[in-house]
Design an enzyme around this catalytic site. Structure first.
Site, PDB file in Angstrom:
ATOM      1  N   GLY A 162       0.698  -1.259   0.046  1.00  0.00           N
ATOM      2  CA  GLY A 162      -0.010  -0.020  -0.112  1.00  0.00           C
ATOM      3  C   GLY A 162       0.797   1.277  -0.141  1.00  0.00           C
ATOM      4  O   GLY A 162       1.916   1.319   0.397  1.00  0.00           O
TER       5      GLY A 162
ATOM      6  N   ARG B 242      -1.867   8.939   2.684  1.00  0.00           N
ATOM      7  CA  ARG B 242      -2.311   9.770   3.893  1.00  0.00           C
ATOM      8  C   ARG B 242      -1.005  10.185   4.938  1.00  0.00           C
ATOM      9  O   ARG B 242      -1.308  11.142   5.999  1.00  0.00           O
ATOM     10  CB  ARG B 242      -3.387   9.503   4.799  1.00  0.00           C
TER      11      ARG B 242
ATOM     12  N   GLY C 277      -6.136  -4.200  -4.857  1.00  0.00           N
ATOM     13  CA  GLY C 277      -6.672  -5.063  -3.456  1.00  0.00           C
ATOM     14  C   GLY C 277      -5.991  -5.917  -2.669  1.00  0.00           C
ATOM     15  O   GLY C 277      -5.045  -6.386  -3.342  1.00  0.00           O
TER      16      GLY C 277
ATOM     17  N   GLU D 132     -17.418  -4.989   3.121  1.00  0.00           N
ATOM     18  CA  GLU D 132     -16.599  -3.779   3.141  1.00  0.00           C
ATOM     19  C   GLU D 132     -17.541  -2.524   3.465  1.00  0.00           C
ATOM     20  O   GLU D 132     -18.554  -2.563   3.211  1.00  0.00           O
ATOM     21  CB  GLU D 132     -15.703  -3.756   1.778  1.00  0.00           C
TER      22      GLU D 132
ATOM     23  N   ASN E 236      43.001  18.819  21.603  1.00  0.00           N
ATOM     24  CA  ASN E 236      43.119  17.703  20.685  1.00  0.00           C
ATOM     25  C   ASN E 236      43.332  17.638  19.287  1.00  0.00           C
ATOM     26  O   ASN E 236      43.871  16.789  18.691  1.00  0.00           O
ATOM     27  CB  ASN E 236      42.191  16.404  21.328  1.00  0.00           C
TER      28      ASN E 236
HETATM   29  C1  UD1 Z   1      -8.894  -3.986   4.753  1.00  0.00           C
HETATM   30  C2  UD1 Z   1      -9.931  -5.071   4.817  1.00  0.00           C
HETATM   31  C3  UD1 Z   1     -11.136  -4.420   5.736  1.00  0.00           C
HETATM   32  C4  UD1 Z   1     -10.404  -4.464   6.961  1.00  0.00           C
HETATM   33  C5  UD1 Z   1      -9.157  -3.467   6.995  1.00  0.00           C
HETATM   34  C6  UD1 Z   1      -8.607  -3.294   8.124  1.00  0.00           C
HETATM   35  C7  UD1 Z   1     -10.066  -6.027   2.395  1.00  0.00           C
HETATM   36  C8  UD1 Z   1     -10.922  -5.879   1.120  1.00  0.00           C
HETATM   37  N1  UD1 Z   1     -10.507  -5.027   3.315  1.00  0.00           N
HETATM   38  O1  UD1 Z   1      -9.301  -2.974   4.368  1.00  0.00           O
HETATM   39  O2  UD1 Z   1     -12.082  -5.489   5.844  1.00  0.00           O
HETATM   40  O3  UD1 Z   1     -11.386  -3.933   8.020  1.00  0.00           O
HETATM   41  O4  UD1 Z   1      -8.314  -4.051   5.878  1.00  0.00           O
HETATM   42  O5  UD1 Z   1      -7.366  -2.221   8.183  1.00  0.00           O
HETATM   43  O6  UD1 Z   1      -9.249  -6.804   2.581  1.00  0.00           O
HETATM   44  N2  UD1 Z   1      -2.562  -3.833   0.521  1.00  0.00           N
HETATM   45  C9  UD1 Z   1      -1.634  -4.257  -0.484  1.00  0.00           C
HETATM   46  N3  UD1 Z   1      -1.921  -4.025  -1.683  1.00  0.00           N
HETATM   47  C10 UD1 Z   1      -3.138  -3.730  -2.173  1.00  0.00           C
HETATM   48  C11 UD1 Z   1      -4.165  -3.190  -1.223  1.00  0.00           C
HETATM   49  C12 UD1 Z   1      -3.840  -3.320   0.228  1.00  0.00           C
HETATM   50  O7  UD1 Z   1      -0.545  -4.634  -0.087  1.00  0.00           O
HETATM   51  O8  UD1 Z   1      -3.225  -3.840  -3.571  1.00  0.00           O
HETATM   52  C13 UD1 Z   1      -1.762  -3.912   1.993  1.00  0.00           C
HETATM   53  C14 UD1 Z   1      -1.661  -2.308   2.571  1.00  0.00           C
HETATM   54  O9  UD1 Z   1      -0.531  -2.099   2.363  1.00  0.00           O
HETATM   55  C15 UD1 Z   1      -2.281  -2.663   4.083  1.00  0.00           C
HETATM   56  C16 UD1 Z   1      -3.169  -3.741   3.964  1.00  0.00           C
HETATM   57  O10 UD1 Z   1      -3.021  -4.640   2.737  1.00  0.00           O
HETATM   58  O11 UD1 Z   1      -1.028  -3.011   4.699  1.00  0.00           O
HETATM   59  C17 UD1 Z   1      -4.601  -3.216   4.074  1.00  0.00           C
HETATM   60  O12 UD1 Z   1      -4.857  -2.475   3.103  1.00  0.00           O
HETATM   61  P1  UD1 Z   1      -5.864  -1.217   3.245  1.00  0.00           P
HETATM   62  O13 UD1 Z   1      -6.091  -0.556   1.870  1.00  0.00           O
HETATM   63  O14 UD1 Z   1      -5.341  -0.359   4.432  1.00  0.00           O
HETATM   64  O15 UD1 Z   1      -7.228  -1.917   3.956  1.00  0.00           O
HETATM   65  P2  UD1 Z   1      -8.594  -1.944   3.166  1.00  0.00           P
HETATM   66  O16 UD1 Z   1      -8.826  -2.661   1.871  1.00  0.00           O
HETATM   67  O17 UD1 Z   1      -9.272  -0.743   3.137  1.00  0.00           O
END
Ligand code: UD1
Ligand code: CA
Length: 456
Positions: free
Chosen positions: A11, A15, A79, A153, A385
């Site tokens: 990710g 922010r 995702g 979600e 020194n």
């Molecule tokens: C996700 C969950 C959600 C949960 C929330 C907790 C899904 C669809 N949703 O939300 O149910 O309540 O986490 O924080 O799984 N990441 C990647 N690659 C991507 C997308 C994300 O590596 O393509 C990683 C991010 O770096 C992060 C984690 O996955 O460490 C979660 O991603 P983030 O976008 O924060 O969470 P959501 O998808 O909004």
């Protein structure tokens, strides 16, 4: 049964408004990702795959020394399901898989054990939390019998589903083989057009695989970090957790909310730490050490019974027993103080060995110097020194007395028991027991008339 861990760390962390990839931001001076890896280490995983993306090679480069990690790049962040899909080709199929997030740094192994136990029994274990403000998170949808049905979600949830306070932490564990199978069946037909890892919950239910939702006992532990406000909150939580451990080990902390440990702090018995102490790197405090307010101690060993007065800064130093330092002292790298040595206020030392019972009490700079035992160094003594090009050494042997405001021009050797008269500039060696002084003789002119102001 083998354990494979997949850490999602691709990710962007938009922010954070940062050039540093989010998972490399520190908590307690250690990157979030390193915290997660430390937890993985304690789980004794057989395989650990990190999915990275944003920030390119910065993330693997930061951990280049770790040959036990497998790296896979997710070039487009489509995702969480898509992220796990990148790891599928590398994943061992014979055991269970645990999905962790690189931006959830404080999760403890104890909290993960219930979902791992579920996975080992053939169930899907998912870690959930009860939140007063569940907004933004995926919600855990259960049936009338409290069985988990699916995760919805936030952006896809109905008003009734949004009212659910049990949220998905994102952390789950299940058979690696099943995970790979279900990841292959994901689609992005949802409000965000993403591949949701969470859709595998419904697939598990459809396949009659039991879903065990384990509620995390502490919702701070599962806190993901998306902005610097959350970074600061998690930092303080982490510092409180360390402070609580110290208290239970028998350390007195004048205020557990005003201590920062950015590294490892080892302590003996009856240690007392006053407010605003910062410990960095590896620090050891022996039995009975007392640290007054506003001290910074980095990569140092403080021996038993030492007293560190207020506003002292100590770096790469070794203090033997019952040494006293400060207030307002600065011990720079390579300072070694023998038993009962004393460094007073506004004294700076660097690469200095100070012998047992020797004192540098006021306003001095002692650098590249070996000082023997029972030496007294007067106020305002400076070791010169540095000649502008090279550093030179000063040796002050046992029982020397250096008068105040002395400049010792290195290289120079002051023999045993020698005395230096106040105000001297010593640029050649002084033999043992001698008195050395470079003072011009004092003279008094009687009845001195000061100039008076001219009348205009
Ligand atoms: C996700 C969950 C959600 C949960 C929330 C907790 C899904 C669809 N949703 O939300 O149910 O309540 O986490 O924080 O799984 N990441 C990647 N690659 C991507 C997308 C994300 O590596 O393509 C990683 C991010 O770096 C992060 C984690 O996955 O460490 C979660 O991603 P983030 O976008 O924060 O969470 P959501 O998808 O909004
Ligand atoms: Ca998140």
């Amino acid at each position: 049964m083998s354990l494979s861990v997949v850490i999602l760390a691709a990710g962007q962390g938009k922010r954070m408004y940062s050039d540093l990839p989010k998972v490399l931001h520190p908590i307690g001076a250690k990157s979030m990702l390193q915290h997660v890896l430390d937890t993985v280490q304690s789980l004794q995983a057989d395989q650990c795959i990190v999915v990275y993306g944003h920030g390119g090679e910065q993330v693997p480069n930061a951990l280049h020394a770790r040959s036990d990690l497998e790296w896979v790049e997710q070039t487009e962040q489509l995702g969480t399901g898509h992220a796990v899909a990148q790891a599928v080709p590398l994943l061992r199929r014979d055991g269970i898989a645990l999905i962790l997030y690189g931006d959830v740094p404080l999760l403890r192994a104890d909290t993960l054990n219930p979902i791992l136990a579920s996975a080992r029994q053939g169930a899907l274990g998912v870690l959930t939390a009860q939140l007063d403000k569940p907004d933004g998170y995926g919600r855990i949808v259960r049936d009338a019998a409290q069985q988990v049905l699916r995760i919805v979600e936030d952006k896809d949830a109905s008003p009734a589903e949004k009212a659910i306070s049990e949220i998905n932490t994102g952390i789950l564990a299940l058979s690696a083989d099943r995970l790979c199978e279900w990841i292959g069946q994901l689609n992005n037909d949802n409000a965000q057009g993403e591949y949701y890892l969470t859709d595998i919950i419904e697939m598990a239910v459809a396949a009659n695989v039991r879903v065990d939702a384990h509620i995390a006992p502490d919702s701070m532990e599962i806190q993901g970090i998306n902005n610097r406000r959350q970074l600061a909150e998690v930092e303080r939580y982490y510092q409180r957790r360390q402070a609580a451990e110290l208290l239970l080990q028998g350390v007195t902390l004048r205020d557990p909310d005003r201590i920062d440990i950015r590294g490892t702090l080892k302590v003996g018995r009856d240690v007392c730490i006053d407010i605003n102490a910062v410990f960095e790197g590896e620090v050891t405090l022996g039995d009975g050490v007392s640290i007054e307010p506003n001290c910074i101690i980095r990569n140092s060993r403080i021996g038993p019974g030492c007293l560190i007065h207020t506003n002292s800064v100590i770096e790469d130093a070794e203090l033997a027993a019952r040494v006293e330092v400060g207030p307002f002292a600065r011990l720079r790298p390579g300072t070694r103080l023998a038993a009962q040595a004393k460094i007073g206020n506004f004294v700076e030392t660097k690469n200095a060995l100070i012998g047992a019972g020797s004192k540098v009490n006021h306003l001095s700079y002692i650098g590249d110097t070996d000082v023997g035992t029972a030496v007294n160094i007067g106020a305002g003594t400076i070791t010169c020194n540095y000649d502008g090009a090279n550093k030179h050494k000063t040796v002050i042997e046992d029982n020397v007395f250096v008068g105040s405001n002395t400049a010792l021009v290195a290289p120079v050797n002051i023999g045993k028991g020698a005395t230096i008269g106040a105000g001297s500039t010593i640029s050649k060696n002084v033999p043992a027991q001698a008195l050395a002084l470079t003072r011009s003789p004092a003279k008094n002119i009687p009845d001195w008339q000061r100039p008076s102001k001219k009348k205009s």
